[in-house]
Each structure stands twice: as structure tokens, then as C-alpha cells.
Design an enzyme around this catalytic site. Structure first.
Site, PDB file in Angstrom:
ATOM      1  N   GLU A 442       0.840  -1.114   0.151  1.00  0.00           N
ATOM      2  CA  GLU A 442      -0.131  -0.015  -0.036  1.00  0.00           C
ATOM      3  C   GLU A 442       0.872   1.275  -0.218  1.00  0.00           C
ATOM      4  O   GLU A 442       0.476   2.283   0.712  1.00  0.00           O
ATOM      5  CB  GLU A 442      -1.015  -0.073   1.184  1.00  0.00           C
ATOM      6  CG  GLU A 442      -2.291  -0.814   0.810  1.00  0.00           C
ATOM      7  CD  GLU A 442      -2.761  -0.572  -0.201  1.00  0.00           C
ATOM      8  OE1 GLU A 442      -2.790   0.783  -0.741  1.00  0.00           O
ATOM      9  OE2 GLU A 442      -3.366  -1.302  -1.220  1.00  0.00           O
TER      10      GLU A 442
HETATM   11  C1  LIG Z   1       2.525  -9.661   0.184  1.00  0.00           C
HETATM   12  C2  LIG Z   1       2.221  -8.680  -0.676  1.00  0.00           C
HETATM   13  C3  LIG Z   1       0.888  -8.259  -1.117  1.00  0.00           C
HETATM   14  C4  LIG Z   1       0.754  -7.285  -1.932  1.00  0.00           C
HETATM   15  N1  LIG Z   1      -0.555  -7.019  -2.542  1.00  0.00           N
HETATM   16  C5  LIG Z   1      -0.613  -6.116  -3.584  1.00  0.00           C
HETATM   17  C6  LIG Z   1      -1.949  -5.946  -4.306  1.00  0.00           C
HETATM   18  O1  LIG Z   1      -2.919  -6.599  -3.713  1.00  0.00           O
HETATM   19  N2  LIG Z   1      -2.093  -5.137  -5.339  1.00  0.00           N
HETATM   20  C7  LIG Z   1      -0.943  -4.676  -5.973  1.00  0.00           C
HETATM   21  O2  LIG Z   1      -1.225  -4.053  -6.834  1.00  0.00           O
HETATM   22  N3  LIG Z   1       0.151  -4.605  -5.218  1.00  0.00           N
HETATM   23  C8  LIG Z   1       0.617  -5.480  -3.944  1.00  0.00           C
HETATM   24  N4  LIG Z   1       1.857  -5.613  -3.642  1.00  0.00           N
HETATM   25  C9  LIG Z   1       2.726  -4.927  -4.201  1.00  0.00           C
HETATM   26  C10 LIG Z   1       3.022  -3.632  -3.016  1.00  0.00           C
HETATM   27  O3  LIG Z   1       2.137  -2.582  -2.865  1.00  0.00           O
HETATM   28  C11 LIG Z   1       4.702  -3.143  -3.829  1.00  0.00           C
HETATM   29  O4  LIG Z   1       5.566  -4.311  -3.303  1.00  0.00           O
HETATM   30  C12 LIG Z   1       5.039  -1.828  -2.832  1.00  0.00           C
HETATM   31  O5  LIG Z   1       4.341  -0.911  -3.331  1.00  0.00           O
HETATM   32  C13 LIG Z   1       6.675  -1.652  -3.380  1.00  0.00           C
HETATM   33  O6  LIG Z   1       6.796  -1.593  -4.753  1.00  0.00           O
HETATM   34  P1  LIG Z   1       8.077  -2.696  -5.199  1.00  0.00           P
HETATM   35  O7  LIG Z   1       7.867  -3.931  -4.459  1.00  0.00           O
HETATM   36  O8  LIG Z   1       8.153  -2.572  -6.673  1.00  0.00           O
HETATM   37  O9  LIG Z   1       9.292  -1.825  -4.291  1.00  0.00           O
HETATM   38  P2  LIG Z   1       9.997  -0.626  -5.502  1.00  0.00           P
HETATM   39  O10 LIG Z   1       9.008   0.364  -5.850  1.00  0.00           O
HETATM   40  O11 LIG Z   1      10.864  -1.166  -6.245  1.00  0.00           O
HETATM   41  O12 LIG Z   1      10.713   0.020  -4.056  1.00  0.00           O
HETATM   42  C14 LIG Z   1      11.989  -0.419  -3.534  1.00  0.00           C
HETATM   43  C15 LIG Z   1      12.490   0.316  -2.462  1.00  0.00           C
HETATM   44  O13 LIG Z   1      12.589   1.769  -3.250  1.00  0.00           O
HETATM   45  C16 LIG Z   1      12.162   2.804  -2.387  1.00  0.00           C
HETATM   46  N5  LIG Z   1      11.653   3.822  -3.036  1.00  0.00           N
HETATM   47  C17 LIG Z   1      11.245   3.608  -4.539  1.00  0.00           C
HETATM   48  N6  LIG Z   1      10.724   4.911  -5.106  1.00  0.00           N
HETATM   49  C18 LIG Z   1      11.221   5.563  -4.032  1.00  0.00           C
HETATM   50  C19 LIG Z   1      11.120   7.129  -4.043  1.00  0.00           C
HETATM   51  N7  LIG Z   1      10.757   8.015  -4.986  1.00  0.00           N
HETATM   52  N8  LIG Z   1      11.824   7.798  -3.071  1.00  0.00           N
HETATM   53  C20 LIG Z   1      12.380   7.035  -2.002  1.00  0.00           C
HETATM   54  N9  LIG Z   1      12.194   5.699  -1.883  1.00  0.00           N
HETATM   55  C21 LIG Z   1      11.749   5.053  -3.083  1.00  0.00           C
HETATM   56  C22 LIG Z   1      10.876   2.091  -1.700  1.00  0.00           C
HETATM   57  O14 LIG Z   1      10.308   2.834  -0.513  1.00  0.00           O
HETATM   58  C23 LIG Z   1      11.431   0.695  -1.322  1.00  0.00           C
HETATM   59  O15 LIG Z   1      12.104   0.618  -0.096  1.00  0.00           O
HETATM   60  C24 LIG Z   1       1.766  -6.450  -2.664  1.00  0.00           C
HETATM   61  C25 LIG Z   1       3.253  -6.767  -2.286  1.00  0.00           C
HETATM   62  C26 LIG Z   1       3.339  -8.040  -1.466  1.00  0.00           C
HETATM   63  C27 LIG Z   1       4.793  -8.250  -0.824  1.00  0.00           C
END
Ligand SMILES: Cc1cc2nc3c(=O)[nH]c(=O)nc-3n(C[C@H](O)[C@H](O)[C@H](O)COP(=O)(O)OP(=O)(O)OC[C@H]3O[C@@H](n4cnc5c(N)ncnc54)[C@H](O)[C@@H]3O)c2cc1C
Length: 593
Positions: A442
């Protein structure tokens, strides 16, 4: 096995004594019938359901997990289907939905109390109806009359469930990069093609149809977040009368194996020309999805609050029971071979930290839910706007502050158990594992901090923050001369002033260099979280002072004193760190890490 007793008295304290929800809802014609008896009935019956039906499945669900049976089929753990049927038949999915679509129309402050209990009992189970409720909110706000008539009654009754499909392999935070395509068909529908990952409740065996809300890009869409549209894509295609048709072109490709919430199906979803209809306007999909995301952010905060409650309950019971060492001041249980560990100062610190965050956060979250209703249903436009501002300002705080603390508190609860918390038998390590995801999904807590500082505070030159500041000033003025309140009001007022200065300072620096805001944001959110806690603990103390002979209220005073003495001082370090600026963070070349 951990036990769970719904904290009804605690919830009643917040709803009736702190927030006086009967009067607050009396101002809103839509909820004018809300009274204490009705609220208490929901708490009692809901609590019983959570403790008796959901809690016993938490451990077994974690151990068995969901199963990918091939060809897109996903099975939930044993007992989940039966629990869902009971949940649905008892009408729980309808609790806080609109009566026009079959809901019971209970207000959010009551719905959120039920959510808390569900999460204490079983976070993984709670996510299935939680996402469905998010889909309901989104369609209620943005669906066409036809979409609402077709989908809402079935989502509300629990006949179908919903998901939110945003994340793709190459984009999570930065949704502007998403690639899933939507192509218009001659009949006005769209064909959706692409891969979504990490989709909670993406596929399972609890209901006959799953309604995916999917972000995708039209062929001629502008790049970035301004070119994203939102679509409804059902697992089975739906006739105009709601009858189920052929299987749509969407399938679970696999199931993620993960650290916690094992009983919730986290799926990779393959959309292969799946038929969907657009929700809202072209290229405005992210706005529409934000309705779902905002509700979900408060929901995630409640996941952590629920976990904190259940972990705390068990840690206290263990600390009273476990005998180790004598108290530093001499034996307290002389008839036993050692004293219970609750005599030791540091065990008490761990328990009180959990309790202070738990009760302060419950007050905060229920209050915010009340403002969510005021923002929609208060008859006075100025009141609606004021509540809307508070909701916008504090949604990232409820998400990030409660989930950071939820993980901290679950860890402390495990620590109270010593090695018996680390092994699986006592269930504490599951709470730690389950709590961890809440800081990530989220929108990670970093993203919540950037939203708070960048968009909600600096973005409107502090206007929303001043609204919250006005509430603090009101309390300080009303109670500032009462001697017994000084120990609570003074540190609240002091922190309020420091926040004003800190905000101005970061704002000025960020004008010169945007990295200044990025480097300060996480500390800043922590400080605002404490400002909110300080406000609610001062309000709780005000009520407690009027009941000098009642142990329930004396406990509140003791925890308030602990909060101000031992937890609020964390703000000094956060403010110092936030003021240190971006230079030390940005100095190192990426190649040198
Ligand atoms: C168990 C689980 C359930 C989930 N359920 C859903 C769901 O139902 N629907 C859905 O759509 N998604 C879902 N997700 C996805 C989840 O919302 C994302 O994993 C999350 O938003 C982070 O995206 P990412 O994993 O691609 O990390 P990334 O976006 O790659 O981020 C990696 C790191 O970089 C940091 N970062 C990225 N951009 C910035 C910035 N601009 N400034 C500072 N720091 C930054 C982040 O904070 C993080 O620490 C789920 C994930 C999991 C693990």
C-alpha cells in the site's frame, strides 16, 4: 497457541467516552440512528465471531498456506471456506456498506473496530474481505450506475470478492511505468493484456467470482501517471443480469512464497485479452484507484493495530506467568522459586511500550474513521472540508506510524517470551512475520512519509497541518491552566511548537534542494506520529483524571505518564536527525556504496 480476547471495554472507552460517537453521528442525518446499544451489539457479536471462528484458523492457516494447484487454481487453507461461508451468512461483509446496495450502513468508526478485531484474530483471512471492501469503495465513488447495479450488491453480500491490480514486475512504487495494455473493442468493452504481480487474493476458492480492478494504459495514452486508466475485469464474464458467463482471459500464473500472511493468496496474474469495462474517465484511473488506496492505507494501519493488541495480550499473560530471577528490590513472590518476569523494569518497559502505542493508536485510528464519515456526510460544508483535510493529512500517518510501531511491538512481545517467542510453538514469531509486510505494501512507509511532507504539508503551505494544530491549541487552551494536566499538556504544546519550526525549516531548505525533503521525510513522519499520540494521550488523561478511584482509568493515567516520559522523547532525536539535512545522505557516490 496464542489466545485472543476482544478488548471490548477498551473499544467502548474510545468510541463512547473519548469520541462520543452517538452525538458525533447524531449530527449526520445518514447515521443519526447510531446509539451506544447498537455499537455495543456490533462489538460483542463481532468480537465473538473473531475470537471463535477466525482466531483458531490463524496458526493452521499460516502453517498450511495457500496452494497453487496448477492451471490457475489456488486453494485456501483448510477451514477458510467454511469460515468465509459463516462470515458471509452472518452478514459481516455488509456491515459498513451503503443500504442502497444491501449494506447495513454502519459508520466507519464502528466498521474499523470490527476490522481491528478481525486483524487481531487473523490478518491473512481479513485481507480477503478487506480488498473487497476497497473495490466496493472505489466502484461506489467512480462506477457508472450500470456498474454499480451489477457489481456492488454482489460485493456487498459477499457473493463475489474484489482485488486491486496495480503492481507489475518492473513497477511498484512508480506506477507511471506500468505497461498493461487496454484496447477498445467495437462493443465499447476493452481487452486487457499484461502481467500483474503480488496481487493479494488474486485467485482463490472462497467465492464464485473475483472482480479485479486493474490499472492499464490505452494505446494513445500519454506517458507516466497521466496515462493510466482503470478497468473492471471479472474472473468470469458477467451477463447484464449478473449471471456468470464464460471464463475471462485472466488467470493466476503462480503463487508467491513469502515471509508471512501465508494464508492470503499473493498471486502473479496473467491478463491475456481479458474483457473489461472502464471505470471513470480515460487516463484518470489513478485518481479513481486512490479511493481504494486511501481506504486500504487506513486498513493496513488497522492490520498492525490488531496484531499489536493480540501480541500484547499474550505477552502480558506470559510475563505474569513466567518465573525468572528475583526482582532487583527483593522477592515479590517469595513462595515461588523466582518472581514472575513482570517485576523486571525492562519487561515492564516492553509491555508499556506496546500498550502506549496500542491505545494511543486506537484512539487516533477510530477518530480518523469518524472524520472519514464527517468528510462525506456532515451537513455543513465547512465541517466536511475540515474533516477532509484532516483525513488527507493523517492517512499516511495512520498507515506508516501504526505499521512501524506494529512491527516494533510484535518484536517486543516476542522478546518478552525470550527464546519461547522465537520458536514457533507460542505463535509470537508469526505475529512478527505477519506485521512486516504492513510497512511495505500500500505504498512503502517511505512513500507515505514523502506524501505527508511533500504533498500534504509543504504542498499546501501547511494549511492542513494548521487544522490539526488548531485542535491541539484548543486542548492546550482548555486544559493549560489545570495543574493536574500540566504533565500531559506541556509536552504536547512544546512538541507542537517544535513541529511548526521544523516544518518551516525543511520547507525553506527544500525550496533550494528537493533532496532536503526526501532526506527528512521519514523522521518528519515519526515526529508527526508522536504529535498525534501526544494529543490523544492528553485527551485520554483528561478523561481519566475525573475517575480517581477506578483502576481502569488509573491505568490510563499510568500509561499516559509512561508515554510522555519514555516514548515521546524519541522526537528529540528525530528532529535532530531531520534537521541534519541531506548533505550526509547524498555525499557518497552510488558506486562507492
Ligand atoms: C505480500 C504482498 C501483497 C501485495 N499486494 C498487492 C496487491 O494486492 N495489489 C498490488 O497492486 N500490489 C500489491 N503488492 C505490491 C506492493 O504494493 C509493492 O510491493 C510496494 O508498493 C512496493 O513496490 P516494489 O515492491 O516494486 O518496490 P519498489 O517500488 O521497487 O521500491 C523499492 C524500494 O525503493 C524505495 N523507493 C522507491 N521509490 C522511491 C522514491 N521515489 N523515494 C524514496 N524511496 C523510493 C521504496 O520505498 C522501497 O524501499 C503486494 C506486495 C506484497 C509483498
Amino acid at each position: 497457541m496464542p489466545t485472543y480476547t476482544p478488548p471490548i471495554r477498551e473499544m467502548q472507552f474510545v468510541l463512547h467516552e473519548l469520541l462520543d460517537v452517538s452525538s458525533a453521528y447524531g449530527e449526520m442525518p445518514r447515521h443519526a440512528e447510531i446509539n451506544r446499544e447498537l455499537v455495543d451489539q456490533v462489538l460483542e457479536q463481532g468480537g465473538r465471531f473473531c475470537a471463535e471462528v477466525l482466531a483458531p484458523l490463524n496458526r493452521t492457516g499460516d502453517e498450511e498456506g495457500c496452494t497453487f494447484a496448477g492451471d490457475g487454481v489456488v486453494r485456501t487453507p483448510a477451514g477458510f471456506q467454511a469460515a468465509w461461508a459463516q462470515f458471509r451468512d452472518a452478514g459481516w461483509p455488509t456491515l459498513s456498506c451503503d443500504p442502497e446496495y444491501g449494506g447495513q450502513g454502519m459508520p466507519s468508526a464502528v466498521g474499523i473496530a470490527f476490522q481491528e478485531m478481525m486483524n487481531s484474530a487473523n490478518q491473512a483471512f481479513t485481507m480477503y474481505p478487506g480488498l473487497t471492501h476497497g473495490a466496493y469503495d472505489c466502484l461506489l465513488a467512480h462506477g457508472t450506475p450500470e456498474q454499480k447495479a451489477l457489481y456492488l450488491p454482489r460485493l456487498v453480500s459477499g457473493q463475489w470478492m474484489g482485488t486491486m491490480c496495480l503492481t507489475e514486475p518492473h513497477c511498484g512504487t512508480d506506477l507511471g511505468m506500468l505497461r498493461t495494455r487496454a484496447e477498445l473493442q467495437a462493443d465499447g468493452s476493452y481487452r486487457i493484456t499484461g502481467t500483474k504481480i503480488f496481487i493479494s487474493a488474486g485467485e482463490h476458492d472462497l467465492v464464485e467470482n473475483i472482480v479485479h480492478l486493474v490499472l492499464a494504459r490505452l494505446p494513445d495514452a500519454p506517458g507516466g501517471t497521466k496515462g493510466i486508466s482503470l478497468f473492471i475485469v471479472p474472473k468470469f464474464r458477467v451477463g447484464a443480469d449478473g449471471s456468470l458467463g464464460e471464463r475471462n482471459g485472466v488467470k493466476a500464473a503462480r503463487l508467491e512464497h513469502k515471509m508471512g500472511i501465508n494464508a492470503n493468496a499473493t498471486c502473479e496474474m496473467q491478463f491475456d485479452g481479458a474483457v473489461g469495462t472502464m471505470v471513470g474517465e480515460p487516463n484518470k484511473g489513478l485518481n479513481a484507484m486512490f479511493v481504494m488506496m486511501n481506504a486500504a492505507r487506513i486498513g493496513v494501519g488497522m492490520q498492525s493495530l490488531g496484531l499489536t493488541e493480540v501480541a500484547y495480550q499474550n505477552a502480558v499473560a506470559y510475563a505474569r506467568d513466567r518465573l525468572q530471577s528475583r526482582a532487583l528490590t527483593g522477592p515479590k513472590a517469595a513462595d515461588k522459586p523466582a518472581d514472575p518476569i513482570i517485576v523486571h523494569p525492562d519487561v515492564r518497559r516492553m509491555l508499556l511500550t506496546q500498550r502506549a502505542y496500542l491505545e494511543g493508536s486506537r484512539a487516533f485510528a477510530y477518530w480518523l474513521a469518524l472524520h472519514a464519515d464527517r468528510a462525506e456526510h456532515h451537513p455543513d460544508e465547512a465541517e466536511r472540508k475540515a474533516s477532509h483535510d484532516l483525513l488527507a493529512l493523517l492517512t499516511p500517518v495512520v498507515k506508516a506510524f501504526l505499521t512501524d510501531n506494529g512491527f516494533l511491538c510484535a518484536n517486543l512481545a516476542m522478546q518478552v517470551y525470550g527464546g519461547h517467542g522465537y520458536i514457533r510453538d507460542n505463535g509470537m514469531e508469526q505475529f512478527v512475520r505477519d506485521a512486516r509486510i504492513n510497512m511495505i505494501y500500500e505504498g512503502t512507509n517511505t512513500i507515505q512519509s514523502l506524501d505527508l511532507l511533500g504533498r500534504k504539508v509543504l504542498g499546501d503551505a501547511g494549511a492542513k497541518l494548521r487544522r490539526f494544530g488548531a485542535l491541539i491549541n484548543e486542548l492546550v487552551e482548555a486544559e493549560g491552566t489545570r495543574e493536574a494536566m500540566a504533565e500531559f499538556i506541556n509536552p504536547l504544546a512544546d512538541l507542537g511548537q517544535k513541529v511548526e519550526k521544523l516544518t518551516m525549516e525543511i520547507g525553506m531548505k527544500a525550496l533550494q534542494n528537493p533532496d532536503e525533503a526526501g532526506a527528512a521525510a521519514v523522521d518528519y513522519l515519526r515526529v508527526i506520529g508522536h504529535l498525534v499520540m501526544s494529543y490523544f494521550w492528553a485527551r485520554i488523561a483528561r478523561i481519566a483524571l475525573d475517575h480517581p478511584d477506578d483502576p481502569f482509568y488509573q491505568t490510563k493515567l499510568a500509561v499516559a505518564r509512561f508515554y510522555f516520559a519514555r516514548l515521546q522523547p524519541e522526537t528529540a532525536a528525530c528532529i535532530r536527525s531531520a534537521r541534519a539535512g541531506a548533505a550526509s545522505v547524498m555525499a557518497l557516490d552510488a558506486a562507492l556504496f
